[in-house]
Every structure is written in structure tokens, then in C-alpha cells.
Design an enzyme around this catalytic site. Structure first.
Site, mmCIF file in Angstrom:
data_model
loop_
_atom_site.group_PDB
_atom_site.id
_atom_site.type_symbol
_atom_site.label_atom_id
_atom_site.label_comp_id
_atom_site.label_asym_id
_atom_site.label_seq_id
_atom_site.Cartn_x
_atom_site.Cartn_y
_atom_site.Cartn_z
ATOM 1 N N PRO A 142 0.625 -1.274 0.062
ATOM 2 C CA PRO A 142 0.080 0.156 -0.005
ATOM 3 C C PRO A 142 0.797 1.242 0.159
ATOM 4 O O PRO A 142 1.872 1.296 0.696
ATOM 5 C CB PRO A 142 -0.918 -0.170 1.256
ATOM 6 C CG PRO A 142 -0.277 -1.187 1.929
ATOM 7 C CD PRO A 142 0.512 -1.853 1.229
ATOM 8 N N ASN A 143 0.442 2.180 -0.620
ATOM 9 C CA ASN A 143 0.890 3.561 -0.697
ATOM 10 C C ASN A 143 2.127 3.741 -1.526
ATOM 11 O O ASN A 143 2.468 4.844 -1.843
ATOM 12 C CB ASN A 143 1.102 4.197 0.525
ATOM 13 C CG ASN A 143 -0.199 4.228 1.271
ATOM 14 O OD1 ASN A 143 -1.236 4.701 0.906
ATOM 15 N ND2 ASN A 143 -0.366 3.787 2.577
ATOM 16 N N ARG A 146 4.712 11.030 -1.708
ATOM 17 C CA ARG A 146 5.246 10.791 -0.499
ATOM 18 C C ARG A 146 6.464 11.342 -0.398
ATOM 19 O O ARG A 146 6.908 11.960 -1.173
ATOM 20 C CB ARG A 146 5.574 9.221 -0.411
ATOM 21 C CG ARG A 146 4.122 7.977 -0.400
ATOM 22 C CD ARG A 146 4.047 7.003 -0.016
ATOM 23 N NE ARG A 146 4.143 6.338 1.127
ATOM 24 C CZ ARG A 146 4.441 5.352 1.852
ATOM 25 N NH1 ARG A 146 4.445 4.581 0.910
ATOM 26 N NH2 ARG A 146 4.329 5.173 3.006
ATOM 27 N N TYR A 189 11.817 8.281 0.676
ATOM 28 C CA TYR A 189 11.462 7.340 -0.205
ATOM 29 C C TYR A 189 12.184 7.438 -1.438
ATOM 30 O O TYR A 189 11.944 6.708 -2.430
ATOM 31 C CB TYR A 189 10.091 7.095 -0.533
ATOM 32 C CG TYR A 189 9.170 6.561 0.624
ATOM 33 C CD1 TYR A 189 9.677 5.475 1.542
ATOM 34 C CD2 TYR A 189 8.324 7.333 1.347
ATOM 35 C CE1 TYR A 189 8.940 4.862 2.436
ATOM 36 C CE2 TYR A 189 7.741 6.843 2.539
ATOM 37 C CZ TYR A 189 8.001 5.718 3.041
ATOM 38 O OH TYR A 189 7.268 5.100 4.256
ATOM 39 N N ASN A 235 7.901 -5.753 -1.100
ATOM 40 C CA ASN A 235 7.848 -4.468 -0.341
ATOM 41 C C ASN A 235 6.553 -4.597 0.107
ATOM 42 O O ASN A 235 5.877 -4.087 -0.493
ATOM 43 C CB ASN A 235 8.275 -3.439 -1.221
ATOM 44 C CG ASN A 235 8.565 -2.337 -0.084
ATOM 45 O OD1 ASN A 235 7.849 -2.158 0.920
ATOM 46 N ND2 ASN A 235 9.125 -1.228 -0.541
ATOM 47 N N ALA A 290 3.384 -0.921 4.617
ATOM 48 C CA ALA A 290 3.015 -1.003 5.977
ATOM 49 C C ALA A 290 2.548 -2.231 6.380
ATOM 50 O O ALA A 290 2.375 -2.439 7.733
ATOM 51 C CB ALA A 290 1.702 0.318 6.089
ATOM 52 N N HIS A 347 4.315 -4.592 8.848
ATOM 53 C CA HIS A 347 4.296 -4.418 10.401
ATOM 54 C C HIS A 347 3.385 -5.230 11.172
ATOM 55 O O HIS A 347 3.284 -5.347 12.231
ATOM 56 C CB HIS A 347 4.525 -2.899 10.745
ATOM 57 C CG HIS A 347 5.487 -2.130 10.067
ATOM 58 N ND1 HIS A 347 6.788 -2.378 10.011
ATOM 59 C CD2 HIS A 347 5.310 -1.023 9.094
ATOM 60 C CE1 HIS A 347 7.408 -1.576 9.099
ATOM 61 N NE2 HIS A 347 6.598 -0.829 8.684
ATOM 62 N N ASP A 404 1.451 -15.546 6.533
ATOM 63 C CA ASP A 404 0.983 -16.962 6.364
ATOM 64 C C ASP A 404 0.877 -17.243 4.963
ATOM 65 O O ASP A 404 1.345 -18.279 4.455
ATOM 66 C CB ASP A 404 -0.494 -17.195 7.132
ATOM 67 C CG ASP A 404 -0.514 -17.206 8.537
ATOM 68 O OD1 ASP A 404 0.791 -17.302 9.081
ATOM 69 O OD2 ASP A 404 -1.466 -17.019 9.169
ATOM 70 N N GLU A 457 12.607 -9.771 1.207
ATOM 71 C CA GLU A 457 11.880 -8.668 1.819
ATOM 72 C C GLU A 457 12.578 -7.356 1.208
ATOM 73 O O GLU A 457 13.960 -7.497 1.837
ATOM 74 C CB GLU A 457 11.521 -8.953 3.315
ATOM 75 C CG GLU A 457 10.811 -7.700 3.973
ATOM 76 C CD GLU A 457 10.900 -7.761 5.288
ATOM 77 O OE1 GLU A 457 11.280 -8.806 5.978
ATOM 78 O OE2 GLU A 457 10.488 -6.709 5.935
ATOM 79 N N HIS A 505 12.736 -2.857 1.459
ATOM 80 C CA HIS A 505 12.334 -1.581 1.672
ATOM 81 C C HIS A 505 13.295 -0.370 1.276
ATOM 82 O O HIS A 505 14.360 -0.709 1.239
ATOM 83 C CB HIS A 505 12.216 -1.517 3.291
ATOM 84 C CG HIS A 505 11.428 -2.450 4.041
ATOM 85 N ND1 HIS A 505 10.151 -2.545 4.138
ATOM 86 C CD2 HIS A 505 11.742 -3.527 4.570
ATOM 87 C CE1 HIS A 505 9.513 -3.483 4.554
ATOM 88 N NE2 HIS A 505 10.382 -4.406 4.949
ATOM 89 N N SER A 531 13.199 2.503 2.506
ATOM 90 C CA SER A 531 14.012 3.337 3.689
ATOM 91 C C SER A 531 14.414 2.359 4.556
ATOM 92 O O SER A 531 14.329 0.971 4.130
ATOM 93 C CB SER A 531 12.891 4.100 4.384
ATOM 94 O OG SER A 531 11.813 3.246 4.785
ATOM 95 N N ARG A 565 13.662 4.478 11.917
ATOM 96 C CA ARG A 565 12.359 5.269 11.966
ATOM 97 C C ARG A 565 11.613 5.085 12.973
ATOM 98 O O ARG A 565 12.132 4.736 14.000
ATOM 99 C CB ARG A 565 11.732 5.022 10.527
ATOM 100 C CG ARG A 565 12.541 5.346 9.348
ATOM 101 C CD ARG A 565 11.797 5.108 7.934
ATOM 102 N NE ARG A 565 10.614 5.784 8.010
ATOM 103 C CZ ARG A 565 9.460 5.741 7.001
ATOM 104 N NH1 ARG A 565 9.459 4.703 6.078
ATOM 105 N NH2 ARG A 565 8.494 6.544 6.948
ATOM 106 N N ARG A 591 7.444 0.933 13.113
ATOM 107 C CA ARG A 591 8.255 0.304 11.844
ATOM 108 C C ARG A 591 9.273 -0.695 12.355
ATOM 109 O O ARG A 591 9.948 -1.294 11.354
ATOM 110 C CB ARG A 591 8.812 1.419 11.054
ATOM 111 C CG ARG A 591 7.760 2.293 10.322
ATOM 112 C CD ARG A 591 8.295 3.304 9.354
ATOM 113 N NE ARG A 591 7.668 4.372 9.385
ATOM 114 C CZ ARG A 591 6.282 4.532 8.556
ATOM 115 N NH1 ARG A 591 6.096 3.361 7.864
ATOM 116 N NH2 ARG A 591 5.780 5.654 8.513
HETATM 117 C C1 DQA Z 1 8.489 0.793 3.477
HETATM 118 C C2 DQA Z 1 8.658 1.093 4.897
HETATM 119 C C3 DQA Z 1 7.366 0.931 5.800
HETATM 120 O O1 DQA Z 1 7.535 1.149 6.931
HETATM 121 C C4 DQA Z 1 6.245 1.790 5.060
HETATM 122 O O2 DQA Z 1 4.896 1.747 5.586
HETATM 123 C C5 DQA Z 1 6.139 1.782 3.655
HETATM 124 C C6 DQA Z 1 7.274 1.720 2.847
HETATM 125 C C7 DQA Z 1 9.689 1.251 2.599
HETATM 126 O O3 DQA Z 1 9.757 0.616 1.486
HETATM 127 O O4 DQA Z 1 10.630 1.810 3.178
HETATM 128 O O5 DQA Z 1 4.994 2.226 3.041
HETATM 129 O O6 DQA Z 1 8.171 -0.321 3.002
#
Ligand code: DQA
Length: 146
Positions: free
Chosen positions: A11-12, A19, A24, A75, A78, A81, A88, A99, A101, A103, A108, A112
Site C-alpha cells: 500500500p501507498n 510521498r 523514499y 516490499n 505498512a 508491520h 501466512d 523482503e 524496503h 527506507s 524510523r 516500523r
Molecule cells: C516501506 C517502509 C514501511 O514502513 C512503510 O510503511 C512503507 C514503505 C519502505 O519501502 O521503506 O510504506 O516498506
């Protein structure tokens, strides 16, 4: 034929254009997708890059990867977390899971600092911006060549 890799984004991440670029980076999602695809092809992969704000859609993509034994770079944004449902589903995978990210979540806010995904991932790469994905592709190539 290049090996397939599914690159899932939560998401996002589709709104990287609005953002915080100091966290990012400067790429919007379309540019990030292009970067991942080009890095994948350099590393001999055919990357299928997807993004969804929906937990259910990400879970169905993980099921698809489990059934087709496709490696996954994720990735979870959110969902990282707190989504036990994504964890699962990811646990069902038969091929490596990395995995990533943009950031470094550990540098942070405290919420997170927990990843419910890391414990079932082959490994985690965080904090290198778009390069986190390139590093994940390189790690995947190394793992799969063994
Ligand atoms: C993220 C880090 C997460 O904490 C955050 O909610 C994101 C992006 C990252 O790529 O740094 O949406 O996964």
C-alpha cells in the site's frame, strides 16, 4: 528464456510521487517499476512488477507464486508491520522470498521496527532506496545459481 520473478509492492507505494522523497527517493512508481524491470533483465530475470493497496490482492498474488513456484521479492510497505495474513501466505512459497524496503524501517518510528515478514523471508534488504530491489535481484540470482 529468463527466469521469472514476481516483485510485489504494498500500500501507498503507488503514490511515491506524493510521498516524502527524503525518505523514499525521487522515483515515482512507474519509474521504480521501470528501474526494477531493467535491473532484472541485466540479472537475467523477467520481472513481473505489481503494486496493490489491498491485502487480499497481495495474498492472492502470493498464492499464485506458491502454486507456480515463482521466487518473490516483496516490499509489503505498512503491511510489513502487522499483516499475519500476508506472512501466512508468504510462508506457502516454494521458492526464495526476499523482503525489501526503500527506507530503513529500523532507523524510523518504533512501530516500523517490527516486521512480521522477516522471520519467514530468505533475507531482507532495506535502506538503499530503489537499489534495495537491485540488491535483492542480485541476491536472488546468487541463491538460484547454487
Ligand atoms: C516501506 C517502509 C514501511 O514502513 C512503510 O510503511 C512503507 C514503505 C519502505 O519501502 O521503506 O510504506 O516498506
Amino acid at each position: 528464456m529468463s527466469a521469472k520473478v514476481l516483485v510485489l509492492n504494498g500500500p501507498n507505494l503507488g503514490r511515491l510521487d506524493i510521498r516524502d522523497s527524503s525518505i523514499y527517493g525521487n522515483l515515482n512508481f512507474a519509474q521504480l517499476k521501470e528501474f526494477i524491470e531493467s535491473q532484472a533483465s541485466i540479472q537475467g530475470f523477467d520481472a513481473d512488477v505489481r503494486q496493490s493497496d489491498s491485502e487480499s490482492e497481495i495474498i492472492s498474488w502470493l498464492h499464485e507464486a506458491a502454486d507456480s513456484k515463482t521466487p518473490v521479492i516483496i516490499n509489503p510497505a505498512a503491511f510489513t508491520h502487522y499483516s499475519y495474513a500476508i506472512r501466512d501466505a508468504a510462508e506457502l512459497l516454494k521458492a526464495p522470498l526476499i523482503e525489501v524496503h526503500l527506507s530503513n524501517p529500523l532507523a524510523r518510528e518504533e512501530f516500523r521496527h517490527t516486521s512480521v515478514i522477516s522471520g519467514i523471508a530468505t533475507g531482507t534488504i532495506a535502506g538503499f532506496g530503489a537499489n534495495s530491489y537491485a540488491l535483492a535481484l542480485s541476491a536472488l540470482r546468487e541463491i538460484l545459481s547454487k
